[in-house]
Design an enzyme around this catalytic site. Structure first.
Site, short mmCIF file in Angstrom:
data_model
loop_
_atom_site.label_atom_id
_atom_site.label_comp_id
_atom_site.label_asym_id
_atom_site.label_seq_id
_atom_site.Cartn_x
_atom_site.Cartn_y
_atom_site.Cartn_z
N CYS A 31 91.28 66.83 58.10
CA CYS A 31 91.29 66.50 56.67
C CYS A 31 90.91 67.71 55.82
O CYS A 31 91.39 67.88 54.72
CB CYS A 31 90.37 65.32 56.39
SG CYS A 31 88.73 65.53 57.05
N GLU A 60 99.36 66.83 51.51
CA GLU A 60 98.76 67.10 52.82
C GLU A 60 99.86 66.99 53.89
O GLU A 60 100.57 65.99 53.94
CB GLU A 60 97.69 66.03 53.07
CG GLU A 60 96.91 66.22 54.35
CD GLU A 60 95.74 65.24 54.46
OE1 GLU A 60 95.97 64.03 54.27
OE2 GLU A 60 94.62 65.69 54.73
N LYS A 87 87.27 49.47 63.74
CA LYS A 87 88.66 49.51 64.21
C LYS A 87 89.10 50.96 64.39
O LYS A 87 89.21 51.70 63.41
CB LYS A 87 89.61 48.83 63.21
CG LYS A 87 90.97 48.61 63.87
CD LYS A 87 92.11 48.45 62.90
CE LYS A 87 92.77 49.74 62.49
NZ LYS A 87 93.48 50.46 63.55
N GLU A 101 86.67 58.67 52.99
CA GLU A 101 86.86 60.09 53.27
C GLU A 101 88.35 60.27 53.48
O GLU A 101 88.90 59.82 54.49
CB GLU A 101 86.04 60.48 54.50
CG GLU A 101 85.66 61.94 54.53
CD GLU A 101 86.72 62.79 55.18
OE1 GLU A 101 87.71 63.13 54.48
OE2 GLU A 101 86.56 63.12 56.35
P1 TAP Z 1 96.22 55.91 57.91
O1 TAP Z 1 97.35 54.97 57.83
O2 TAP Z 1 95.40 56.14 56.73
O3 TAP Z 1 95.30 55.40 59.13
C1 TAP Z 1 93.89 55.48 59.19
C2 TAP Z 1 93.33 54.16 59.71
O4 TAP Z 1 93.58 53.12 58.77
C3 TAP Z 1 93.94 53.70 61.02
O5 TAP Z 1 92.95 53.07 61.81
C4 TAP Z 1 94.97 52.70 60.53
O6 TAP Z 1 95.41 51.77 61.49
C5 TAP Z 1 94.19 52.03 59.42
N1 TAP Z 1 95.02 51.26 58.49
C6 TAP Z 1 96.32 51.43 58.17
N2 TAP Z 1 96.71 50.49 57.29
C7 TAP Z 1 95.64 49.71 57.02
C8 TAP Z 1 95.42 48.58 56.19
N3 TAP Z 1 96.39 48.04 55.46
N4 TAP Z 1 94.20 48.03 56.17
C9 TAP Z 1 93.20 48.56 56.89
N5 TAP Z 1 93.35 49.62 57.74
C10 TAP Z 1 94.56 50.20 57.78
O7 TAP Z 1 96.72 57.28 58.45
P2 TAP Z 1 97.96 57.53 59.46
O8 TAP Z 1 99.08 56.59 59.18
O9 TAP Z 1 97.41 57.51 60.82
O10 TAP Z 1 98.39 58.96 59.05
C11 TAP Z 1 99.22 59.14 57.91
C12 TAP Z 1 98.81 60.37 57.14
O11 TAP Z 1 97.47 60.21 56.69
C13 TAP Z 1 98.76 61.65 57.96
O12 TAP Z 1 100.00 62.25 58.04
C14 TAP Z 1 97.76 62.46 57.22
O13 TAP Z 1 98.37 63.12 56.15
C15 TAP Z 1 96.80 61.43 56.69
N6 TAP Z 1 95.58 61.31 57.53
C16 TAP Z 1 94.46 61.80 57.01
C17 TAP Z 1 93.31 61.73 57.75
C18 TAP Z 1 92.06 62.28 57.17
S1 TAP Z 1 90.78 62.48 58.11
N7 TAP Z 1 91.98 62.60 55.92
C19 TAP Z 1 93.29 61.15 59.01
C20 TAP Z 1 94.47 60.62 59.50
C21 TAP Z 1 95.62 60.72 58.74
P3 TAP Z 1 96.58 52.12 62.54
O14 TAP Z 1 95.85 52.21 63.79
O15 TAP Z 1 97.52 51.00 62.54
O16 TAP Z 1 97.23 53.36 62.10
#
Ligand code: TAP
Length: 491
Positions: free
Chosen positions: A286, A385, A177, A252
């Site tokens: 990250c 972060e 996904k 990660e």
């Molecule tokens: P997340 O919510 O962690 O999204 C990462 C992935 O997880 C996306 O594909 C997301 O889907 C999915 N996801 C969300 N809720 C889920 C659930 N209940 N079950 C399974 N999968 C689920 O990150 P974000 O909302 O995009 O960003 C929020 C914060 O996270 C950022 O501001 C940043 O601080 C941090 N972040 C960290 C990283 C790394 S590499 N460490 C990467 C991205 C963000 P959707 O497509 O619906 O979002």
């Protein structure tokens, strides 16, 4: 641009017909719509992956046979590199040269794991020396089964490759996904897999909401392994879901990585690596070195040069020539980063540069490169972060103080140190509590080397041979060699 789900080797609309918008973060325009997978669609994808694993024989192929598919995917990515890089810019906003680099790396990742798949054929069945010589024993490695992979939006195709390539190399089948805000290039990966004749069900791609499609993957009883990159809170949810039926899990997660610069370092080189460490990919990395600690002898001079150079960075649409900083990925991310800067300001930090939209940009999620000083150690800006182009800079006096400040975090993904004194740099590198440590640089990432974090930054390691191990089980096979009866029950 593709718009459907890829399940069991076929393109299909979502079972309820719903779609979601694709927004170009540089213009805020809706440029496309993609089917949003439902729990029912995820169930079909998992069942296809299950069949490809249990019955169709993907894990029974030799490593060399799987490697041929992986190399063909790598070649397919390279053949369309320019087009895919452009899609990545439209979807994510990053500058085109960065996208181009990512896509080349993604192809390299498939080639690398093709090599490791071939090596699996010669995997020495590890003989185990037993204390009892009536038995011989060996350890063999086998694929875990169906892997559910969930990825973020910061490196869309590259994060897909970091999971899909080792999983397929190991003999697992995959349901992936992508992040809802950046699904375009994952669908191109599906198209390439389809073109090269990857057997149906081996790779399934189900764009959709995390709370729906993602949740359906992590809750599915027929998924054996969860591989996730993203935020800590979702990582926790995934671990909790995995606990229910003891799925294997690798995570990660984020970081608040320190960069320690000693006063014997070359200021110009340090500034160059600090800029790269926090403004590359708009700081949505990250491992971004978002806390810079500078020894007091050069603090003032370094800060001055950092601000001068940060103010010079060319901001704009990632497709425009010479742009080094594109928009943030989404309205939500932009608002979160702006709120984090405002909160830092209220907590007493000084915005030494940036902190606002660049002039002349009325549309697009643009933010100037931001340097914060005087950031209180207990404030969110120092501790959490931010995931944007925002760096906190702080002076220190002694090595002990720098190491203590660097390690005073619940994260432990990356850390960097800069010094001309090699012995000191090595000593500090060892003292960091982090999974990735850079000396005299920040952020270079190699497919061959392990990637992952200590503490709340995750569990397990991706990339290199460690990445392959994420998708393998170890089996013990023990044989009784004696002609004598065992003689425990039947004397
Ligand atoms: P997340 O919510 O962690 O999204 C990462 C992935 O997880 C996306 O594909 C997301 O889907 C999915 N996801 C969300 N809720 C889920 C659930 N209940 N079950 C399974 N999968 C689920 O990150 P974000 O909302 O995009 O960003 C929020 C914060 O996270 C950022 O501001 C940043 O601080 C941090 N972040 C960290 C990283 C790394 S590499 N460490 C990467 C991205 C963000 P959707 O497509 O619906 O979002």
């Amino acid at each position: 641009m593709r718009s459907e789900l890829y399940i069991d080797g076929k393109w299909t609309a979502a079972s309820d017909g719903k779609t979601f918008e694709v927004v170009n973060p540089a213009t805020e325009e809706v440029i496309h719509r993609i089917s949003a997978a439902t729990a029912k669609d995820v169930d079909s994808a998992v069942k296809a992956a299950r069949r490809a694993f249990d019955r169709d024989g993907w894990p029974k192929l030799t490593g060399a046979q799987r490697a041929r598919y992986l190399r063909a995917i790598a070649a397919g990515i390279r053949a369309r590199q320019a087009e895919i890089a452009r899609l990545e810019v439209l979807d994510n906003g990053k500058p085109l040269p960065e996208a181009d680099w990512d896509i080349a790396d993604a192809a390299g990742c498939f080639d690398f794991y093709a090599g490791l798949a071939e090596q699996l054929d010669n995997d020495p069945e590890e003989a185990i020396a037993l204390a009892d010589d009536r038995f011989t024993s060996k350890a063999v490695r086998e694929p875990i089964g169906v892997a559910g992979a969930i990825i973020p939006w910061n490196y869309p195709l590259l994060m897909a490759s970091w999971k899909v390539a080792p999983a397929l190399a190991a003999g697992c089948t995959v349901v992936l996904k992508p992040a809802e805000v950046t699904s375009l290039t994952a669908l191109e990966l599906a198209a390439i897999a389809d073109e090269i004749g990857l057997p149906p069900g081996v790779l399934n791609i189900v764009p959709g909401a995390g709370s729906v499609a993602g949740q359906a993957i992590i809750d599915h009883s027929q998924v054996d392994k969860l591989a996730f990159t993203g935020s800590g809170p979702v990582g926790s949810k995934i671990m909790a879901a995995a606990a229910r039926d003891i799925k294997r899990v690798s995570l990660e997660l984020g970081g608040k990585s320190p960069f320690v610069v000693f006063d014997d370092a070359d200021i110009e080189k340090a500034v160059e690596w600090i800029l790269f460490g926090i403004f590359w990919n708009q700081g949505q990395v990250c491992s971004a070195t978002s806390r810079v600690l500078v020894q007091d002898g050069i603090y003032g001079a370094l800060l001055k040069r950092l601000i001068e150079e940060a103010n010079k960075i060319r901001i704009g649409d990632g497709l425009d020539e010479g742009v080094l900083l594109g928009p943030l990925v989404s309205k939500r991310q932009y608002e979160q980063v702006v709120a984090a800067i405002d909160a830092a300001n209220s907590a007493g930090a000084t915005v030494a540069c940036g902190g606002t939209r660049p002039e002349g940009f009325d549309r697009g999620y643009y933010l100037r490169p931001t340097v914060l000083t005087d950031v209180p150690l207990d404030s969110a800006a120092w501790v959490e972060e931010i995931f944007g182009p925002v760096v906190c800079v702080r002076p220190f006096k002694t090595e002990e103080e720098a190491v203590a400040l660097a390690n005073d975090t619940r994260f432990g993904l990356a850390a960097a140190v800069m010094s001309r004194d090699d012995t000191r740099a090595e000593r500090v590198a060892k003292a960091f509590r982090a999974g990735i440590v850079w000396i005299n640089c920040s952020q270079p990432t190699f497919t061959e080397a392990p990637w992952g974090g200590y503490k709340e930054s995750g569990i397990g390691r991706e990339l290199g041979r460690w990445g392959l191990n994420n998708y393998l089980e170890t089996k013990q096979i023990t044989k009784y060699m004696s002609e004598d009866p065992w003689g425990w029950y039947i004397k």
